[in-house]
Enzyme design. Structure first.
Site, PDB file in Angstrom:
ATOM      1  N   ASP A 164      -3.796   0.174   6.189  1.00  0.00           N
ATOM      2  CA  ASP A 164      -4.621  -0.148   5.078  1.00  0.00           C
ATOM      3  C   ASP A 164      -4.178  -1.481   4.524  1.00  0.00           C
ATOM      4  OD1 ASP A 164      -5.479   2.475   5.022  1.00  0.00           O
ATOM      5  OD2 ASP A 164      -4.748   3.206   3.563  1.00  0.00           O
TER       6      ASP A 164
ATOM      7  N   ASP B 194       1.048  -1.179   0.153  1.00  0.00           N
ATOM      8  CA  ASP B 194       0.012  -0.003   0.075  1.00  0.00           C
ATOM      9  C   ASP B 194       0.827   1.330  -0.035  1.00  0.00           C
ATOM     10  OD1 ASP B 194      -2.945   0.973   0.366  1.00  0.00           O
ATOM     11  OD2 ASP B 194      -1.801   2.417   1.622  1.00  0.00           O
TER      12      ASP B 194
ATOM     13  N   HIS C 159      -5.697   5.850   6.504  1.00  0.00           N
ATOM     14  CA  HIS C 159      -4.732   6.573   5.442  1.00  0.00           C
ATOM     15  C   HIS C 159      -3.418   6.327   5.906  1.00  0.00           C
ATOM     16  CE1 HIS C 159      -8.166   7.477   3.140  1.00  0.00           C
ATOM     17  NE2 HIS C 159      -8.817   8.176   4.244  1.00  0.00           N
TER      18      HIS C 159
END
EC number: 3.1.15.-
Length: 237
Positions: A199, A47, A194
Site C-alpha cells: 500500500d 501504512d 491490503h
C-alpha cells in the site's frame, strides 16, 4: 636578514595552512548544513493494517515504513512488522476485515507472530531516528489521518519524532478528481492487496503521478502564460 626572511617564510607558511584549514572547515560546514536541510525535507511513509477503524477497541496488526526525499525517491526501507494480537480480537473483526485479512494471509501471520506493539514501536523509532532529524519530517501516506489516530494512541514516542503536519495522498486524489477529472482518469489504480508495504509503494507511485502530470503541467502552463503576456516571472519569496 636571513633570520627575518626565514621567519617571514615560516609565518607565511603557517598562515597559508591556516587559510587552507579554514576554507576546508567552511566547506565541510556548508556541506553538513546542506545535508541537514536535505534530510529535513524527507517524508516518512507509513501504512497500517488494523483489526478495524474503532480507535477504542481495534489494534494495529501490521506496519511498514519507507523514507523518501522531497522528489519521492525511496531512500530507505524500514521494518515491515506483523504485530501479535489475541485471537479473541481477530475473531471479533468485521466480516470485511476477516475476508480481506484472511485472503491476504495477514490473519494467519498475526497468529504466528511474536512481535509486541512495544517492540514494533522501538524498531520503527530506531529506524526513523537514523533517517530523519527530530520534529521536522511529516508522516505521509494514503488516508494517513486514520493511521495517525492509531499511531498517536499506540506509538506516541514514534509520533513525537515526526512533524505535526501530514502529507495525505487521498487529499490530493480528491482535489484532482474534482479539478482535473481528465487527468485523474489516468491515475494508477490500486491493487488493493491490503498489505502495508504494498500500500505504501502504491501511494508513492500515485503521488508521483499527480506531481508529474498535474502539478508540473500547471506550473509549465503558468510559465508559458507569463512569457506570452510579456511579464517578468516573479521570484518565489
Amino acid at each position: 636578514m636571513l633570520g627575518v626572511s626565514l621567519g617571514a617564510r615560516l609565518l607565511r607558511g603557517v598562515g597559508g595552512r591556516r587559510g587552507q584549514f579554514g576554507a576546508r572547515g567552511v566547506s565541510e560546514g556548508s556541506a553538513a548544513m546542506a545535508a541537514g536541510e536535505s534530510m529535513a525535507q524527507r517524508m516518512v511513509w507509513v501504512d497500517l493494517e488494523m483489526t478495524g477503524l474503532d480507535i477504542e477497541k481495534d489494534q494495529i496488526i501490521e506496519m511498514a515504513c519507507l523514507i523518501t526525499d522531497s522528489d519521492l525517491n525511496i531512500l530507505a526501507e524500514g521494518p515491515n512488522l506483523i504485530i501479535k494480537q489475541p485471537d479473541e480480537l481477530l475473531d471479533s473483526m468485521s466480516d470485511w476485515c476477516k475476508e480481506h485479512h484472511g485472503k491476504s494471509g495477514l490473519t494467519k501471520a498475526v497468529k504466528e507472530s511474536t512481535v509486541t506493539l512495544q517492540q514494533a514501536e522501538y524498531e520503527f523509532l530506531s529506524f526513523v531516528r537514523q533517517q530523519t532529524p527530530p520534529g521536522l519530517c511529516p508522516l505521509a501516506g494514503n488516508s494517513v489521518h486514520a493511521d495517525k489516530k492509531f499511531l498517536d494512541k499506540h506509538m506516541p514516542q514514534f509520533m513525537k519524532h515526526l512533524h505535526y503536519r501530514i502529507i495525505d495522498v487521498s487529499t490530493v486524489k480528491e482535489l484532482c478528481r474534482r479539478w482535473y477529472p481528465e487527468d485523474y482518469e489516468f491515475a494508477p489504480k490500486k491493487a488493493a492487496s491490503h498489505r502495508a508495504l504494498d500500500d505504501i509503494s502504491e501511494s508513492i507511485k500515485e503521488l508521483q503521478f499527480y506531481r508529474n502530470n498535474i502539478f508540473k503541467k500547471k506550473t509549465d502552463e503558468k510559465k508559458r502564460k507569463i512569457i506570452e503576456n510579456g511579464e517578468t516571472e516573479k521570484p518565489v519569496s
